[in-house]
Write a protein that holds these residues in place. Structure first.
Motif: not given
Length: 465
Positions: A327-338
């Motif tokens: 879970v990271a910006e360069d990972g498998d998944v990450f999130a961004f602000y809605l």
């Protein structure tokens, strides 16, 4: 960080209270009056001369004193909290006794009513704090140093949730961010997709993904056992904040406008433009109706298989990815602000958190309140949580002390000067609504019920008093 299970515990006590088990007010007790007075044990504090103890030395020598903390935060998160008190003991000499309970919300009310309250409780819901203050008179306002810390390190929005009838009672503690969209950084990169900065850009991206035909743009699930429907309430709350603004959101949550106000109808239709759009959902899971039967834990997993591109869910969803998922910006998944819908309303952030309520004004109790409201504790707690999974809205928290990328993103989101924070709406509503009709009607809405009928049904369920 509050888990969905803990959230259901909050809901259950709210239902009990709304069903008529209202606490009896304690006449003649003025313990809830704010005095701002700081009490001291006298003597020389063990932390005298240490910079990190500066706010605590005025309480004197608290060696041998104990402070009992009661909370719903259980293992594995409990150990990090206990570790974060080590500096407090070094500074004051006082010991903190931590008691976690899965029955916290119901048992706290019982203990306060029976005259056996803890020294301090971590209250996870503004509504429960309000009940404890107004119906028992047993919550004691903190010393001025706590209010000053909150003014210095938290936004006005946060302070307001610890305030009842104009009196400040409880400083914020931990927090979570619900206004996130999960995605695969690699999938976005491979397809040349940019993270949207506005709502219109997000809808345009969704349309582009539909046109390309490789996957559905969205996946979702609102299944949660007896609490099925709560993820859909979060969707609506996030959109009301963005489409109607924080003032309308507050009026809606407090029932100063009806639940089926035209602005809320418009907001739910905007949610429906995503969740009830067959072209948009439900990647890897089924059709629109499958949202109701897909558990919220499973709902984002198709992202890992490139079956859907985006999943709106809170920061705590990080714990639901399979073991080994980066879970990271360069990972498998990450999130961004809605993203926001309008510059008019800033950057709305929907979330939750806990508040520190005290039931006496003993020097050790006050000292712990001051410590927990400080930037010193926020950073101690971050360093005591090496596996991640905790964040605070405390602006004195150094983001680099947070272990996980999603925690750092959460802190940056909360500390954004343009952020307009609002606490989860359903957790502030009467239990019959926030943990009852709101969940039920949103589930019916996903499976075909109209927007108007859905909101009319919730409005008709609002208690008359």
């Amino acid at each position: 960080m509050r888990s969905p299970k803990a959230r259901r515990g909050v809901a259950s006590v709210a239902i009990l209270l709304s069903a008529g088990l209202t606490l009896a007010a304690c006449g003649g007790d003025d313990s809830s009056e704010a005095t701002g007075k700081t009490n001291t044990a006298g003597g020389t504090s063990p932390g005298e001369g240490k910079a990190e103890c500066e706010q605590l030395t005025g309480f004197g020598d608290l060696t041998g004193k104990e402070v009992n903390v009661y909370t719903s935060i259980l293992p594995p998160e409990q150990q990090a909290h206990e570790d974060s008190y080590k500096l407090f003991t070094e500074c004051t000499g006082a010991k903190v006794n931590y008691e976690g309970s899965a029955e916290f919300e119901a048992q706290l009310v019982v203990r306060v009513r029976s005259g056996n309250p803890p020294d301090i409780a971590y209250v996870p819901q503004p509504g429960l704090l309000n009940t404890l203050v107004t119906d028992t008179g047993k919550v004691v306002a903190p010393p001025d140093a706590v209010a000053k810390n909150v003014d210095d390190f938290f936004g006005e929005d946060w302070k307001s949730y610890g305030t009842v009838d104009g009196t400040f009672y409880a400083a914020p503690l931990g927090a979570n961010v619900k206004s996130f969209v999960w995605y695969s950084p690699q999938t976005f990169k491979d397809n040349g997709w940019e993270i949207p900065k506005t709502w219109d850009e997000m809808i345009a991206l969704s349309d582009k993904i539909v046109q390309e035909g490789k996957m559905k743009p969205w996946c979702a699930g609102i299944g949660s056992g007896e609490a099925t429907g709560w993820p859909a309430t979060d969707w609506l709350e996030d959109v009301v904040l963005r489409a109607a603004g924080p003032d309308v959101y507050d009026q809606w949550v407090n029932h100063e406008i009806p639940f089926n106000d035209p602005k809320i109808v418009d907001s739910l239709d905007k949610v429906g433009a995503i969740l009830k759009n067959d072209d948009y959902v439900n990647g890897g899971l089924g059709d629109v109706k499958s949202i109701a039967t897909t558990t919220f834990q499973d709902a984002g997993l198709p992202i890992l298989k490139d079956e859907c591109a985006m999943h709106r869910q809170a920061s705590f969803y990080a714990a639901n990815w399979p073991e080994g998922t980066k879970v990271a910006e360069d990972g498998d998944v990450f999130a961004f602000y809605l993203p926001p819908m309008s510059e008019e309303f800033g950057n709305p952030v929907l979330g939750g958190g806990e508040f520190v309520a005290a039931f006496n004004d003993e020097p050790a109790t006050q000292a712990l309140q001051v410590y927990l409201s400080s930037d010193v504790w926020a950073n101690e707690k971050a360093k005591a949580t090496p596996a991640g999974g905790w964040v605070s809205a405390n602006k004195g928290l150094e983001v680099d002390n947070l272990a996980s990328p999603i925690d750092r993103l959460s802190a940056e989101t909360l500390q954004d000067p343009d952020a307009v924070f609002r606490f989860d709406g359903s957790d502030q509503m009467p239990g019959a609504v926030g943990a009852g009709s709101f969940w039920k009607e949103m589930t019916a809405w996903i499976t075909g019920q109209s927007t108007q009928d859905t909101l009319d049904g919730i409005e008709s369920s609002w208690p008359s008093s």
